[in-house]
Structures are given as C-alpha cells and as structure tokens.
Write a protein that holds these residues in place. Sequence first.
Motif, PDB file in Angstrom:
ATOM      1  N   GLU A   1       9.782  82.042  31.021  1.00  0.00           N
ATOM      2  CA  GLU A   1       8.763  81.821  29.995  1.00  0.00           C
ATOM      3  C   GLU A   1       9.376  81.291  28.707  1.00  0.00           C
ATOM      4  OE1 GLU A   1       5.164  84.296  27.768  1.00  0.00           O
ATOM      5  OE2 GLU A   1       6.254  85.199  29.439  1.00  0.00           O
ATOM      6  N   ILE A   2      10.566  81.784  28.362  1.00  0.00           N
ATOM      7  CA  ILE A   2      11.228  81.325  27.135  1.00  0.00           C
ATOM      8  C   ILE A   2      11.489  79.818  27.212  1.00  0.00           C
ATOM      9  CG2 ILE A   2      13.320  81.496  25.732  1.00  0.00           C
ATOM     10  CD1 ILE A   2      13.585  84.398  26.666  1.00  0.00           C
ATOM     11  N   ILE A   3      12.007  79.364  28.361  1.00  0.00           N
ATOM     12  CA  ILE A   3      12.345  77.945  28.503  1.00  0.00           C
ATOM     13  C   ILE A   3      11.098  77.082  28.532  1.00  0.00           C
ATOM     14  CG2 ILE A   3      13.374  76.227  30.056  1.00  0.00           C
ATOM     15  CD1 ILE A   3      15.465  78.364  30.775  1.00  0.00           C
ATOM     16  N   THR A   4      10.097  77.484  29.305  1.00  0.00           N
ATOM     17  CA  THR A   4       8.877  76.667  29.363  1.00  0.00           C
ATOM     18  C   THR A   4       8.170  76.643  28.012  1.00  0.00           C
ATOM     19  OG1 THR A   4       7.661  78.559  30.273  1.00  0.00           O
ATOM     20  CG2 THR A   4       8.494  76.936  31.840  1.00  0.00           C
ATOM     21  N   ASP A   5       8.214  77.749  27.259  1.00  0.00           N
ATOM     22  CA  ASP A   5       7.649  77.741  25.907  1.00  0.00           C
ATOM     23  C   ASP A   5       8.378  76.744  25.021  1.00  0.00           C
ATOM     24  OD1 ASP A   5       5.720  79.559  26.498  1.00  0.00           O
ATOM     25  OD2 ASP A   5       6.611  81.250  25.442  1.00  0.00           O
ATOM     26  N   LEU A   6       9.702  76.723  25.120  1.00  0.00           N
ATOM     27  CA  LEU A   6      10.492  75.777  24.322  1.00  0.00           C
ATOM     28  C   LEU A   6      10.137  74.327  24.672  1.00  0.00           C
ATOM     29  CD1 LEU A   6      14.092  77.286  24.133  1.00  0.00           C
ATOM     30  CD2 LEU A   6      12.728  76.467  22.220  1.00  0.00           C
ATOM     31  N   ILE A   7      10.028  74.038  25.967  1.00  0.00           N
ATOM     32  CA  ILE A   7       9.695  72.680  26.390  1.00  0.00           C
ATOM     33  C   ILE A   7       8.296  72.295  25.912  1.00  0.00           C
ATOM     34  CG2 ILE A   7       9.395  71.163  28.368  1.00  0.00           C
ATOM     35  CD1 ILE A   7      12.294  71.897  27.808  1.00  0.00           C
ATOM     36  N   LYS A   8       7.366  73.251  25.973  1.00  0.00           N
ATOM     37  CA  LYS A   8       6.015  72.988  25.462  1.00  0.00           C
ATOM     38  C   LYS A   8       6.074  72.593  23.996  1.00  0.00           C
ATOM     39  CE  LYS A   8       3.678  76.558  28.244  1.00  0.00           C
ATOM     40  NZ  LYS A   8       3.024  77.877  28.141  1.00  0.00           N
ATOM     41  N   VAL A   9       6.833  73.359  23.219  1.00  0.00           N
ATOM     42  CA  VAL A   9       6.901  73.122  21.778  1.00  0.00           C
ATOM     43  C   VAL A   9       7.546  71.769  21.481  1.00  0.00           C
ATOM     44  CG1 VAL A   9       8.009  73.913  19.645  1.00  0.00           C
ATOM     45  CG2 VAL A   9       6.867  75.559  21.132  1.00  0.00           C
ATOM     46  N   LEU A  10       8.578  71.410  22.243  1.00  0.00           N
ATOM     47  CA  LEU A  10       9.224  70.111  22.024  1.00  0.00           C
ATOM     48  C   LEU A  10       8.255  68.964  22.361  1.00  0.00           C
ATOM     49  CD1 LEU A  10      12.802  70.759  23.474  1.00  0.00           C
ATOM     50  CD2 LEU A  10      12.075  70.780  21.085  1.00  0.00           C
ATOM     51  N   GLY A  11       7.510  69.110  23.456  1.00  0.00           N
ATOM     52  CA  GLY A  11       6.442  68.167  23.779  1.00  0.00           C
ATOM     53  C   GLY A  11       6.820  66.961  24.600  1.00  0.00           C
ATOM     54  N   CYS A  12       8.129  66.745  24.873  1.00  0.00           N
ATOM     55  CA  CYS A  12       8.569  65.501  25.502  1.00  0.00           C
ATOM     56  C   CYS A  12       8.831  65.621  26.994  1.00  0.00           C
ATOM     57  CB  CYS A  12       9.838  64.992  24.802  1.00  0.00           C
ATOM     58  SG  CYS A  12      11.181  66.188  24.807  1.00  0.00           S
ATOM     59  N   GLY A  13       8.606  66.804  27.576  1.00  0.00           N
ATOM     60  CA  GLY A  13       8.860  66.973  29.003  1.00  0.00           C
ATOM     61  C   GLY A  13      10.335  67.152  29.298  1.00  0.00           C
ATOM     62  N   VAL A  14      10.709  67.026  30.580  1.00  0.00           N
ATOM     63  CA  VAL A  14      12.089  67.265  30.998  1.00  0.00           C
ATOM     64  C   VAL A  14      12.623  66.099  31.814  1.00  0.00           C
ATOM     65  CG1 VAL A  14      11.922  69.776  30.973  1.00  0.00           C
ATOM     66  CG2 VAL A  14      11.278  68.528  33.035  1.00  0.00           C
ATOM     67  N   GLN A  15      13.956  65.968  31.794  1.00  0.00           N
ATOM     68  CA  GLN A  15      14.650  64.971  32.609  1.00  0.00           C
ATOM     69  C   GLN A  15      15.293  65.689  33.784  1.00  0.00           C
ATOM     70  OE1 GLN A  15      16.674  63.704  28.784  1.00  0.00           O
ATOM     71  NE2 GLN A  15      16.926  61.832  29.980  1.00  0.00           N
ATOM     72  N   VAL A  16      14.912  65.316  35.004  1.00  0.00           N
ATOM     73  CA  VAL A  16      15.480  65.935  36.199  1.00  0.00           C
ATOM     74  C   VAL A  16      16.192  64.850  36.997  1.00  0.00           C
ATOM     75  CG1 VAL A  16      14.977  67.174  38.328  1.00  0.00           C
ATOM     76  CG2 VAL A  16      13.704  67.722  36.250  1.00  0.00           C
ATOM     77  N   LYS A  17      17.504  64.993  37.144  1.00  0.00           N
ATOM     78  CA  LYS A  17      18.293  63.960  37.808  1.00  0.00           C
ATOM     79  C   LYS A  17      18.550  64.275  39.280  1.00  0.00           C
ATOM     80  CE  LYS A  17      20.590  62.566  33.535  1.00  0.00           C
ATOM     81  NZ  LYS A  17      21.873  62.453  32.823  1.00  0.00           N
ATOM     82  N   SER A  18      18.373  65.522  39.681  1.00  0.00           N
ATOM     83  CA  SER A  18      18.610  65.915  41.065  1.00  0.00           C
ATOM     84  C   SER A  18      17.666  65.164  41.997  1.00  0.00           C
ATOM     85  CB  SER A  18      18.402  67.423  41.226  1.00  0.00           C
ATOM     86  OG  SER A  18      18.211  67.771  42.561  1.00  0.00           O
ATOM     87  N   LYS A  19      18.218  64.583  43.090  1.00  0.00           N
ATOM     88  CA  LYS A  19      17.389  63.849  44.052  1.00  0.00           C
ATOM     89  C   LYS A  19      16.335  64.758  44.660  1.00  0.00           C
ATOM     90  CE  LYS A  19      20.702  60.289  45.442  1.00  0.00           C
ATOM     91  NZ  LYS A  19      21.500  59.736  46.556  1.00  0.00           N
ATOM     92  N   ALA A  20      16.728  66.009  44.939  1.00  0.00           N
ATOM     93  CA  ALA A  20      15.805  66.930  45.600  1.00  0.00           C
ATOM     94  C   ALA A  20      14.648  67.335  44.691  1.00  0.00           C
ATOM     95  CB  ALA A  20      16.564  68.179  46.059  1.00  0.00           C
TER      96      ALA A  20
END
Length: 659
Positions: A480-499
């Motif tokens: 929840e802490i991480i998803t709250d932080l990402i929400k507040v930043l607003g720009c989404g996430v970068q996922v490089k893993s193929k899977a």
Amino acid sequence: MARKQAYGNESISSLKGADRVRRRPAVIFGSDGIEGCEHSIFEILSNAIDEAREGFGKQITVTRYMDRSVEVEDHGRGCPVDYNPNEKRYNWELAFCELYAGGKYNNSEDESYEYSLGLNGLGLCATQYASEYMDADIRRDGFRYRLHFEHGENIGGLQKEEYKGKDTGSRFRWKPDLQVFTDIDVPVEYYMDMLKRQAIVNEGITFLFRSQTETGFDTTTFLYENGIADYAGEIAGNDALTPVQFWQSERMVRDRSDKPEYKVKINVAVAFSNRNRLIEYYHNSSWLEHGGSPDKAARNAFVYQIDSYLKQNNKYNKNESKINFADVEDCLILIISSFSNRTSYENQTKKAITNKGIQEAMVEMLRHQLEVYFIENPADAEKIAAQVLINKRSREDAEKTRLNLKKKLTSSLDLTNRVAKFVDCRSRDTGEREIFIVEGDSALGACKQARDPNFQAIMPIRGKILNCLKADYDKIFKSEIITDLIKVLGCGVQVKSKANRELSSFNIKLLRWAKIILCTDADVDGYQIRTLLLTMLYRLTPALIEEGKVFIAESPLYEIQAKNETYFAFTEREKEEFSEKLKGQKFSIQRSKGLGENEPDMMNLTTMNPATRRLIKVLPDEAEQTSRVFDLLLGDNLEGRKDFIAQNGSQYIDTSDLS
C-alpha cells in the motif's frame, strides 16, 4: 522579381542510363542510406546463391575490405557477357547497364533458374550504377572476361582471353559510391547476420566471410548441412518441449483464378519450447522481415489446429475464450523457407511477399501436417496444448493486472480521498509544485506547519518500505505504501521485465511535481529509509532520476547556540569550522533533533525554504554504479554483501546501531 519558368511540353524529361539509379537510389534499394547500401550488396550475392542452388558451385566467398569496397566470388557457370545474337548486343551491356534485363524472366519448363532470388533483372545493373567503381572477372566457356566500370560508365570495353583452367565462376569487386548513398560503412554485423541467414536456408552451401583488418583477414564460415532443421534445433536446445519437426511440400498454385499456375516449394521446421521462441520466414532465400503471406498462413493454421485440439479434448474451462496467435508464438520455434518461380514482393527490398496462392498452399499444408503430428504424437500434443493454455491464461491475468494497476495508479480521483494523510498544495502549476516524502506522522506535522502551502505538498511514509530490488512485481504492487506513492507521483511505472512488461504504464508528462524531495532524519534509520525510497524510484521510475526530478533534503547534524544566534552544521567539517569561528565565545553544540521534534520556524529555515535549504539532486551519471551498489547491499548477492562487509565494515563500526 524573377518570373517562374513556364510548365509546358518541354518541361517533361526522363532520367537515362546510370542516372536512373544514381539520382534516385531509394526507388531501387528502398533507401539512400546504409540500408540501401546493404541491399545493393545483397543483390550481387543473390545472383551467386541462385547459381549455387542450381548445383553450380557449393561455396561463396564475400570479402569486406577496409576501404569499404566489397567482393563476391562464386564458382557457378559464370555470368554470360559475350555477344548475344538474339538481342544483337553484348550480354555484358544487358546485365551491367540495362535495368530489367536478365536470365530470370522465362517461366517455361527449360528456364535457367527454377527458383530465384532475383526476378526483376535489377540487381547487377543497379549495384553497378550505384558504385564508385566495379570490376568483374568471369570465367566460362574456356575464356576469361574482364570489365571495369566507374560511376556507372564502362571503361575499356570487354577484355577477353583464353583460359586454360577448368573452374568457372564470377568475381565482382566494387565500392558503393558516396555520391549515391549517404553512408557506405556497412558494419561487419550486417554481413555476419545476412550470411548466416543464407546458410540457414541454403542447406549444404558454404558461405565464407572475410573481413580485412590491419593484420590480414578474419574469416568466418557458415554452413548448415540440413538447413532450417539444424537451425531450429540450435534454437530449441536440448530441453525443448518437443523435438524439431521438418515438413516439405511442393505443389502448383495460382494467385487468382484467371492467373497462370506456378510452382511453389515449402520447407517448414517447427518445435515448441517454454524457454525459447523464434519465428522467421524466408522466400527464395531472402529473409522476409515483415512476413506477408507466410505470416498470415502461420497465424491461421496454428491457431486453427491447436484450438481444434483443445476443443476436441475438452481442455478449455467453461466459457473460456479461445487462444490467439500470441499464446502460440510465445512457445513456438518456426522457420518457413519457401521457393517459387513467380513471386510478388511488396517492393524491390523483398521484406514481404503478397502471393495469395502461396498463402493458401501454406495454410493447407500446415493444418494437415499439424493434424497428423498431433495424432501420431499424442504426448507432444498434450505438452503443446498445456503450454499454450498456460500462455493464454498468463496473458489474460497480466492484462487484468495491468488494467487494474493502471486504474489504481493513474486515476483522476481526488488524491486526498485516495491516499491516507497526503497533504496537497494549492498550486496546479506542475512547474513549481514540490512534494516532500517524509518519514512518519511526527515529521508530517512539523513539515506541514513549516511548508509553503501554495506549492509544497507532504507525503508521509509509514515505516520502512519494501526492498524493491529483492521483491517481484506482484509483491511490490501489493504494498500500500508503494502504490500510494505511485498514485501521488501520477506518472505510472516503468517495467522492463519481459514477463511483466504489460504492467508498464509510465508517462512522464503525467508527473504532478517539479521536484520530488526525500526528507528523512540524519540517522541510521533515516538513511535506510532514504535508500529504500531511492531503490524504489530506481526500480519503478528510473526516468525521474534521469530527468533530474529527484532530490534529497539535507538535514543539519548539529545545532550550535552562541549568545542570541543559532547555527546549523550539516557536516562534521562545518561543525569544526563553526567551533573555530566561535572560539573564545560561550557556545553549545548538540546533535540536531529528528524532523518531528523541530520547531516549524527552524524546519522552514533548514529544510523547506528554497532560499535557505540545501537540496542534493540525485544524478543519473553513475546510474550503473548505483545499480551495482544497490544490488550488492539490497539485492540477492549474499556472498558479495558478506565480502563487502568484511572488507569495509570497520569503517562504519562506530556509527552502527548494534544495541
């Protein structure tokens, strides 16, 4: 003012001779850059391959010289260059100087080439026209013929002499012209890749590549005795789900009911693997980068036949949707090499074919061969079906996760209702908005009173966050802490893993802040929280570091009281400098309090106010080194971490919290 020239009958002109290629190379080669230059080289090689495929010479040598000139030598019958009584001209004029002239237009039973790479009669002439110079050395009919060209023009005519050797063949050396192409520095990698592909689809033919260096020639040999079957086995390895299957078919087809029939030969190598995947199509030895007809046929046949097997054997769950080609190709190793004596390429660069007859023949062949294969090899069929269903269900789960995560992280709902204890600012100008990520509720209270509410927002972190280097994405996004932080930043996430690539939702334009400021206590716990926050940003949003959006608020280590003045020392050295400066005066030094214990005025002065605070920008310059350190200290490299502590631990023993 000059008048424009009138547009009349005399305005129309046509390019003649070498200018047809030299002034418009992209029309013939697809580009006037390096790709066009590469294609001009392949045009010469393709003629040598055609000879070898017909059984005339089993070795082709390609040489790349340091001056960027190229040489192709074959041991075929030798290019006809002598006088042609039918055309009443020399063949060398037709082959080297006449577009749409060649020996590959005849589709009769006694044709010179059954299956040919070059069907348009452009290659040799077009490459010659696009060269600074070209030298031809040809051995055939007991004679040796030599020709020399410069900038598309013949110099000296045909040189002919008796030749007593029994060998025949052609050798061409030329230098692509920088007046035609913008770049002629064709890299070694192009030759290596291209010649390997030719060896794959031309079984039993040896391709030698020689690259000139300061000390001589580096030579590489490419040979696949069993062609695409050996190549598929090389990709599949020893732990594939199924062994390689090799299928062949030859038939007569037509592209339209009113069009003539023509012959097509289809070679297929196929295997299934849960480790490796590869799909490649070739036609008349030319790699079809964009596929066309073979790709359409493969998508149709594999989905149809595997879906039929799943339905017949009740493998689908109730109301489950059917598979698609993405589920099949995720475990598929497929190489199709076809040949025909009538081919419709999308253009001269031959990266896709459009033959309807070839497509229909491939669909029919692949469906039939797969059906027979599944009947005769039930164990393989079971493995294939199970893996395709795993791929399908994983894809669907990933898509659901991605959509839920995107909705969760980029929703436009009011942030204050969605993120506990987040304190927003008034400004909506992302060019000035700052967010302070602080440690704990007490720091939240102090920072909230010390901030400028017009442009400074506060986001508290409740305890230590997850180590994002060691955790997988599923675990990370359940925090929840991480998803709250990402929400507040607003720009989404970068996922490089193929899977997990489907989870990527990053868009820096949606970032709500000009500065992301990490604000933690200047103690061991504070440093650890700061490191974990940086690790999270490095793993999930590295672009924010690369774009210079991430900062660390430097908190003072000491408060120095002297009479009515208060000084703040941010380092041990500054403390010593203040002590020297105040020598002779009565002053006291005490360790600075935690963020939550500071008075709002002091917090504003030391941490929040842009005019007096100190910020450290997190720079991307040493991102690779940072990554190694993060991995060493926070990742799974246990042995490396032990060695690091053994070598460096003594430096930090005094500041360690070992109680």
